[in-house]
Motif scaffolding. Structure first.
Motif, PDB file in Angstrom:
ATOM      1  N   CYS A  38       0.858  -1.186   0.000  1.00 59.14           N
ATOM      2  CA  CYS A  38       0.000   0.000   0.000  1.00 59.14           C
ATOM      3  C   CYS A  38       0.890   1.231   0.000  1.00 59.14           C
ATOM      4  O   CYS A  38       1.995   1.201   0.534  1.00 59.14           O
ATOM      5  CB  CYS A  38      -0.854  -0.036   1.267  1.00 59.14           C
ATOM      6  SG  CYS A  38      -1.932   1.378   1.476  1.00 59.14           S
ATOM      7  N   SER A  40       0.523   3.572   1.864  1.00 62.54           N
ATOM      8  CA  SER A  40       0.741   3.868   3.291  1.00 62.54           C
ATOM      9  C   SER A  40       2.022   3.217   3.795  1.00 62.54           C
ATOM     10  O   SER A  40       2.650   3.735   4.726  1.00 62.54           O
ATOM     11  CB  SER A  40      -0.436   3.375   4.133  1.00 62.54           C
ATOM     12  OG  SER A  40      -1.609   4.049   3.760  1.00 62.54           O
ATOM     13  N   HIS A  62      -0.038  -4.982   5.563  1.00 66.61           N
ATOM     14  CA  HIS A  62      -1.337  -4.871   6.229  1.00 66.61           C
ATOM     15  C   HIS A  62      -2.506  -5.282   5.325  1.00 66.61           C
ATOM     16  O   HIS A  62      -3.662  -5.091   5.680  1.00 66.61           O
ATOM     17  CB  HIS A  62      -1.528  -3.476   6.841  1.00 66.61           C
ATOM     18  CG  HIS A  62      -1.451  -2.337   5.875  1.00 66.61           C
ATOM     19  ND1 HIS A  62      -0.281  -1.655   5.606  1.00 66.61           N
ATOM     20  CD2 HIS A  62      -2.399  -1.755   5.117  1.00 66.61           C
ATOM     21  CE1 HIS A  62      -0.525  -0.695   4.735  1.00 66.61           C
ATOM     22  NE2 HIS A  62      -1.816  -0.731   4.410  1.00 66.61           N
ATOM     23  N   ASP A 153      -7.714  -3.732   2.370  1.00 60.90           N
ATOM     24  CA  ASP A 153      -7.436  -2.313   2.636  1.00 60.90           C
ATOM     25  C   ASP A 153      -7.820  -1.466   1.418  1.00 60.90           C
ATOM     26  O   ASP A 153      -8.736  -0.642   1.495  1.00 60.90           O
ATOM     27  CB  ASP A 153      -5.967  -2.105   3.011  1.00 60.90           C
ATOM     28  CG  ASP A 153      -5.608  -0.631   3.158  1.00 60.90           C
ATOM     29  OD1 ASP A 153      -6.498   0.177   3.478  1.00 60.90           O
ATOM     30  OD2 ASP A 153      -4.432  -0.286   2.945  1.00 60.90           O
ATOM     31  N   ARG A 340      -2.417  -2.670  -8.007  1.00 56.64           N
ATOM     32  CA  ARG A 340      -1.793  -3.046  -6.738  1.00 56.64           C
ATOM     33  C   ARG A 340      -0.632  -4.004  -6.939  1.00 56.64           C
ATOM     34  O   ARG A 340      -0.775  -4.987  -7.685  1.00 56.64           O
ATOM     35  CB  ARG A 340      -2.848  -3.756  -5.878  1.00 56.64           C
ATOM     36  CG  ARG A 340      -2.656  -3.666  -4.381  1.00 56.64           C
ATOM     37  CD  ARG A 340      -2.480  -2.292  -3.923  1.00 56.64           C
ATOM     38  NE  ARG A 340      -2.922  -1.992  -2.574  1.00 56.64           N
ATOM     39  CZ  ARG A 340      -2.784  -0.764  -2.073  1.00 56.64           C
ATOM     40  NH1 ARG A 340      -2.242   0.204  -2.776  1.00 56.64           N
ATOM     41  NH2 ARG A 340      -3.198  -0.518  -0.854  1.00 56.64           N
TER      42      ARG A 340
HETATM   43 ZN    ZN Z   1      -2.946   0.683   3.383  1.00 57.98          ZN
END
Ligand code: ZN
Ligand code: NAD
Ligand code: ZN
Length: 345
Positions: A38, A40, A62, A153, A340
């Motif tokens: 991700c 993040s 995650h 997510d 992704r």
């Molecule tokens: Zn994330």
């Protein structure tokens, strides 16, 4: 077992050998089949100290799917062998929010207390991941692992953000999705599958607009100085009913405020560090509403999995073996991933 570890803020994660965990009490050990990267994770790696409510070292990852490998003596939930996705925001488990399946908004999310899978606690970029309780596992049936992991997510956060603005998206309305990467391309699909709004995508990359189109967007526009005018023109001059901002820098926040129809909704998901000034009286459209949704709830994750199993969601993925994690992180940092990036341990 092999694991991709963050050992210090600002240091690139590295593959290392760690002990395979043994589940105790109510814990469940999951054999990881896929773990998504991700944006993040990039923010997490960069830290710095004090920016996040936890500290390295820990294993990243995650967005995790796999199958149950072993159960602690008091574990309940899915049986050994069951294919699952991990619900990642791990709250206290006992406050009103957690009991309602909203660990993402746990009442005890304070100081260094809060963590999630791959966020302070060891995550899924490894052969196995230890999950604190069976309630954090959602069955996925025959959904491929590389599809299920990003849904926990990228899919869930987008779904939760759309739910927050859904009341503004009746027939004849327009939604704008800014930033069509891992989250944004699923937000476009979720908007198409669950609303009747027109969907317009905005990105700085042509390839991202192509991905938006493949994901069902009605139109796309490059992020430029005249983007606000282009978006207003696309709505017959009235403006956009809801903006989902997956970038969150000052330019995208100002664009959102500029193109929003009076009474509209802005959901800021991206952590781009932007700022927007709220002043009354001022220049924000009347009725302007802004929210900062975080991840999503456990019931919403089950709905996202059901939506994907019905064929309404398809995650575009680039797949890598665990040993290629450094290359995958490089591609993500350079903005070269289509959809992704997913590791297959
Ligand atoms: Zn994330
Ligand atoms: P990504 O890298 O896969 O996609 C980002 C997209 O934004 C890319 O297509 C990129 O070209 C585009 N972009 C970058 N700068 C832009 C700009 N100025 N204008 C328009 N488009 C621009 O990232 P992702 O994994 O989808 O994550 C998106 C953001 O959401 C990140 O900031 C991430 O940290 C955040 N996030 C928040 C939550 C939450 O719960 N709030 C959850 C997951 C991710
Ligand atoms: Zn709680």
């Amino acid at each position: 077992m092999r694991a991709v570890r963050l050992t210090a803020w600002g240091r690139e994660p590295a593959l290392s050998e760690v002990e395979r965990p043994v589940p105790r009490d109510a814990e469940v050990l999951v054999r990881v089949e896929a773990a998504g990267l991700c944006h993040s994770d990039i923010h997490v790696i960069d830290g710095p100290e004090g920016a996040l409510p936890y500290r390295p070292p820990f294993t990243l990852g995650h967005e995790v799917s796999g199958h149950v490998a072993a159960l602690g003596p008091d574990a309940d939930g899915p049986a050994v062998g069951e294919r699952v996705v991990v619900y990642g925001p791990w709250g206290c488990g006992s406050c009103a929010r957690c009991v309602a399946g909203q660990d993402n908004y746990c009442d005890r999310r304070r100081g260094l207390n809060w963590h999630g899978v791959g966020l302070g606690r060891d995550g899924g970029m490894a052969e196995y991941v230890l999950v604190p309780a069976g309630r954090h596992l959602v069955p996925i049936g025959d959904l491929p692992a590389h599809q299920a992991a990003p849904l926990s997510d990228a899919g869930l956060t987008s779904y939760h953000a759309v739910n927050g603005v859904r009341h503004a998206l009746r027939d004849g309305t327009t939604a704008a999705v800014i930033g069509v990467g891992g989250l944004g391309h699923l937000a476009v699909q979720i908007l198409r599958a669950t609303t009747t709004s027109r969907v317009v995508a905005v990105d700085i990359r042509e390839e991202a607009l192509t991905l938006a189109q493949r994901s069902g967007a009605h139109a796309g526009t490059l992020m430029r100085t005249d983007t606000a005018r282009a978006l207003r023109a696309r709505t017959g001059g009235v403006g956009v009913d809801a903006v989902l901002d997956f970038v969150g820098n000052t330019a995208t926040l100002e664009l959102a405020a500029d193109v929003l129809r009076p009474g509209g909704e802005v959901a800021v998901v991206g952590s781009g560090g932007g700022q927007l000034t709220v002043r009354k009286p001022g220049f924000l459209p009347p009725g302007f509403r802004l929210s900062l949704p975080f991840w999503g709830t456990r019931p919403e994750l089950a709905e996202v999995i059901a939506l994907a199993r019905s064929g309404a969601l398809h995650v575009e993925t680039e797949q890598f073996p665990l040993s290629a994690a450094p290359e995958a992180f490089d591609r993500l940092r350079q903005g070269r991933v289509a959809g992704r990036a997913v590791l297959l341990p």
